[in-house]
Scaffold this motif. Structure first.
Motif, short mmCIF file in Angstrom:
data_model
loop_
_atom_site.label_atom_id
_atom_site.label_comp_id
_atom_site.label_asym_id
_atom_site.label_seq_id
_atom_site.Cartn_x
_atom_site.Cartn_y
_atom_site.Cartn_z
N TYR A 1 5.53 -11.14 9.61
CA TYR A 1 4.74 -10.88 10.79
C TYR A 1 3.42 -9.99 10.44
O TYR A 1 3.47 -9.56 9.49
N ALA A 2 2.72 -9.95 11.38
CA ALA A 2 1.51 -9.12 11.02
C ALA A 2 1.73 -7.44 11.33
O ALA A 2 2.36 -7.01 12.08
N PRO A 3 1.01 -6.87 10.61
CA PRO A 3 1.02 -5.22 10.85
C PRO A 3 0.19 -5.03 12.05
O PRO A 3 -0.46 -5.59 12.60
N SER A 4 0.44 -3.61 12.19
CA SER A 4 -0.22 -2.89 13.66
C SER A 4 -1.37 -2.25 13.01
O SER A 4 -2.25 -2.10 13.64
N TYR A 5 -1.49 -1.72 11.85
CA TYR A 5 -2.71 -1.18 11.08
C TYR A 5 -2.32 -1.09 9.62
O TYR A 5 -1.49 -1.27 9.17
N ILE A 6 -3.59 -1.18 9.35
CA ILE A 6 -4.04 -1.11 7.69
C ILE A 6 -4.78 -0.05 7.17
O ILE A 6 -5.88 0.13 7.77
N GLY A 7 -4.19 0.88 6.52
CA GLY A 7 -4.91 2.30 6.09
C GLY A 7 -5.29 2.48 4.75
O GLY A 7 -4.24 2.02 4.08
N ILE A 8 -6.06 3.33 4.29
CA ILE A 8 -6.14 3.93 2.92
C ILE A 8 -6.03 5.41 3.00
O ILE A 8 -6.74 6.01 3.71
N GLY A 9 -4.95 5.81 2.49
CA GLY A 9 -4.76 7.19 2.29
C GLY A 9 -5.52 7.74 1.02
O GLY A 9 -5.38 7.43 0.11
N VAL A 10 -5.97 8.92 1.49
CA VAL A 10 -6.78 9.71 0.52
C VAL A 10 -6.45 11.15 0.45
O VAL A 10 -6.66 11.79 1.67
N GLY A 11 -5.57 11.75 -0.70
CA GLY A 11 -5.14 13.04 -0.44
C GLY A 11 -4.49 13.48 -1.83
O GLY A 11 -5.05 12.97 -2.77
N THR A 12 -3.48 14.18 -1.70
CA THR A 12 -3.09 14.74 -2.95
C THR A 12 -1.36 14.79 -2.77
O THR A 12 -0.61 14.85 -1.74
N GLN A 13 -0.68 14.60 -4.07
CA GLN A 13 0.64 14.75 -4.09
C GLN A 13 1.07 16.20 -4.84
O GLN A 13 0.15 16.56 -5.78
N ASN A 14 1.91 16.92 -4.32
CA ASN A 14 2.19 18.41 -4.53
C ASN A 14 3.28 18.54 -5.37
O ASN A 14 4.35 18.12 -4.84
#
Length: 225
Positions: A49-62
């Motif tokens: 089924y369809a998603p509610s949102y699609i996003g791109i994460g930009v950040g860091t792994q610590n």
């Protein structure tokens, strides 16, 4: 130039959104969106089924160094989640992750929040929320949390978050990229399943010296209710 390229993607997405049906907080029609996962594996099982949102994460792994084993241990992460729901179905959707990673890796001594400003995004348009780690609410250790309570259409909704537990882990073909994940909700109402796919970067060096490090990464996130 790269920053202007990704800003163009956001503008294109908004233009496409104006011609689409309203669907969830992005104001875009995601009813036909389907997550594709690699074949011949059982770690990631894509919903039908369809998603509610699609996003791109930009950040860091610590990470912190385990001096006994001389390896890095993940101790957290932080990322801003940019909304690319409106790009789905356009030619820009496939290239958006590459453009985002190029922008992030081309910068030095620049924070994620400054990237938000550089890209010309606001909390009411381009940013869905944040991703970070919190104490596991049902056990020990840390758990990932996606928090949309202060951004976009869900700002002010105390239930617009999800804390998850990993139920699928698919190593990347590139050793410098963090794994693709399938995460099941254990708390919050934002989503019942979250997928981290199309990852770029985020892995620490193989051996470490005493201390902590942050490693830049980008990833695509799909949220299913």
């Amino acid at each position: 130039m790269l920053a202007f390229n990704i800003l163009a993607l956001v503008i294109l997405g908004c233009a496409d959104a104006s011609r689409a049906k309203k669907h969830h907080s992005a104001g875009c029609d995601l009813s036909g969106a389907r997550l594709n996962v690699p074949a011949n594996q059982t770690q990631l099982i894509a919903p039908t089924y369809a998603p509610s949102y699609i996003g791109i994460g930009v950040g860091t792994q610590n990470y912190t160094c385990n001096t006994t084993l001389s390896t890095y241990t993940l101790v957290g992460a932080y990322g801003e989640i940019f909304d690319i729901s409106c790009l789905y179905g356009t030619s820009s959707f496939e290239s958006a992750p590459t453009v985002a990673s190029n922008v992030w890796y081309a910068t030095t001594n620049v924070t994620v929040q400054q990237i938000v400003t550089i890209l010309g995004l606001t909390h009411n348009s381009g940013v869905l929320g944040q991703q970070y780690y919190v104490p596991n609410p049902v056990g020990t250790g840390l758990s990932p949390k996606w928090d949309f309570t202060s951004s976009g259409a869900t700002a002010g909704d105390p239930n617009a978050y999800v804390i998850g537990a990993k139920v699928g882990d698919l190593p990347s073909a590139n050793s410098s990229d963090i794994d693709e994940l399938m995460v099941k909700a254990v708390e919050g109402e934002l989503a019942s399943l979250v997928f981290r796919v199309d990852t770029d970067g985020g892995q620490p060096p193989a051996q470490c010296e005493a201390g902590n490090i942050t490693v830049k990464y980008t990833a695509q996130y799909w949220f299913f209710s």
